[in-house]
Design an enzyme around this catalytic site. Sequence first.
Site, PDB file in Angstrom:
ATOM      1  N   LYS A 196      12.907  30.409   5.488  1.00 15.09           N
ATOM      2  CA  LYS A 196      13.450  29.494   6.644  1.00 15.09           C
ATOM      3  C   LYS A 196      14.788  29.764   6.882  1.00 15.09           C
ATOM      4  O   LYS A 196      15.788  29.691   6.257  1.00 15.09           O
ATOM      5  CB  LYS A 196      13.346  27.987   6.172  1.00 15.09           C
ATOM      6  CG  LYS A 196      13.663  27.136   7.050  1.00 15.09           C
ATOM      7  CD  LYS A 196      13.430  25.722   6.726  1.00 15.09           C
ATOM      8  CE  LYS A 196      13.942  24.615   7.519  1.00 15.09           C
ATOM      9  NZ  LYS A 196      13.325  23.330   7.381  1.00 15.09           N
ATOM     10  N   LYS A 254       9.893  31.285   9.108  1.00 16.78           N
ATOM     11  CA  LYS A 254      10.353  30.032  10.315  1.00 16.78           C
ATOM     12  C   LYS A 254      11.715  30.132  10.772  1.00 16.78           C
ATOM     13  O   LYS A 254      12.521  30.565  10.134  1.00 16.78           O
ATOM     14  CB  LYS A 254      10.231  28.648   9.806  1.00 16.78           C
ATOM     15  CG  LYS A 254      10.745  27.528  10.554  1.00 16.78           C
ATOM     16  CD  LYS A 254      10.568  26.329   9.632  1.00 16.78           C
ATOM     17  CE  LYS A 254      11.006  25.087  10.537  1.00 16.78           C
ATOM     18  NZ  LYS A 254      11.388  24.086   9.648  1.00 16.78           N
TER      19      LYS A 254
HETATM   20  C1  PBG Z   1      12.872  19.622   7.654  1.00 14.07           C
HETATM   21  C2  PBG Z   1      12.314  20.312   8.672  1.00 14.07           C
HETATM   22  C3  PBG Z   1      13.021  20.965   9.877  1.00 14.07           C
HETATM   23  C4  PBG Z   1      11.847  21.599  10.238  1.00 14.07           C
HETATM   24  C5  PBG Z   1      10.750  21.612   9.592  1.00 14.07           C
HETATM   25  N1  PBG Z   1      11.066  20.778   8.505  1.00 14.07           N
HETATM   26  C6  PBG Z   1      14.250  20.892  10.342  1.00 14.07           C
HETATM   27  C7  PBG Z   1      15.328  21.259   9.497  1.00 14.07           C
HETATM   28  O1  PBG Z   1      15.354  21.956   8.648  1.00 14.07           O
HETATM   29  O2  PBG Z   1      16.454  20.984  10.105  1.00 14.07           O
HETATM   30  C8  PBG Z   1      11.967  22.080  11.765  1.00 14.07           C
HETATM   31  C9  PBG Z   1      10.692  22.252  12.615  1.00 14.07           C
HETATM   32  C10 PBG Z   1      10.784  22.265  14.151  1.00 14.07           C
HETATM   33  O3  PBG Z   1      11.982  22.489  14.592  1.00 14.07           O
HETATM   34  O4  PBG Z   1       9.865  22.401  14.822  1.00 14.07           O
HETATM   35  N2  PBG Z   1      13.504  20.212   6.365  1.00 14.07           N
END
Ligand code: PBG
Length: 329
Positions: A196, A254
């Site tokens: 991520k 992601k």
């Molecule tokens: C929470 C989380 C996030 C997303 C999914 N789970 C945001 C982040 O890490 O700031 C992002 C999903 C999206 O942008 O569609 N940790």
Amino acid sequence: MYPLIRPRRLRSNEAIRSLVRETIISPSDFLVPLFVVEGKGIIEEIPSMPNYYRLSLDNLTKEVKELWNMGLRSVLLFVKVPDNLKDNKGSEALNENGLMQLAIKTVKNACPDMLVMTDVALDPYSSYGHDGIVADGEILNDESVEVLTEMSVSHAKAGADFVAPSDMMDGRILSIREALEDEGYLNTGIMAYSAKYASAFYGPFRDALDSAPVDIKNVPKDKKSYQMDYANRFEAIRETQMDIDEGADIVMVKPGLCYLDIVREIKNEVDVPVAVYQVSGEYAMVKAAAEKGWLDHDAVMMEQLTAIKRAGANMIASYFAKDAVKLLG
Ligand code: PBG
């Protein structure tokens, strides 16, 4: 004789094209992200995510039934928590009657066979908008993992089929797996957000949940000390391999579109299913350009989803799930 080989033969009409097509999108490819809010009768459009909504539990019931009837079989739950319930430790995340726990039960009541996955991270519960506990300008790793582990068990207890840790703390998969085993949740799976990246494409999501890092002294303004640097590739493989060794059932990359090189690399490297999250900013860009008449919404959507699957995604978390399935007919 010129030429012996004419690749265009296999492209000359839709019948032959569909016969040789390598990648086909179907309803079973999707995880549907859903945003849940407190209250009754609420269906609020998210300004930076046109045609996407925050739903109260009654409307969640309706939505899940609709998804089921469309052939969609998996949801990924997120909650928007009121400010007065937020603190640094994300205590509300452990509330047995908290919004996430109720949302899990609501989905299972409405559609017992719908696969329920839950986001595990502190950000919607954190007064600082971070995925872990903040102290002295840092995000504490091991203390955060303890809360995330309890949170995972709480989701399993409420009926979640999979927990999906999205926090990027070190060692959390092992800690969660051990706790689930200890508590008897042998069949609760873990979908690890393994690679991520610290991405600007999460902006609209943070609007949806009001979960952006707050701008106050001694609180990091971004998530770069735990989410990955988008300049890195080897690190993604290492992170993913670690999560698999720690017990992840599914691994995730992601965001989606900018990271398809990583998706393919991981797909070639590992033997567990790979999920890709096509994130909020990717959705917002297509919607905005389509609103202006600059892009053909449906064509671009299908091209992107197909590219994600072609790159190696076994499943795609996407805000386009319903739009795409409608188009498939
Ligand atoms: C929470 C989380 C996030 C997303 C999914 N789970 C945001 C982040 O890490 O700031 C992002 C999903 C999206 O942008 O569609 N940790």
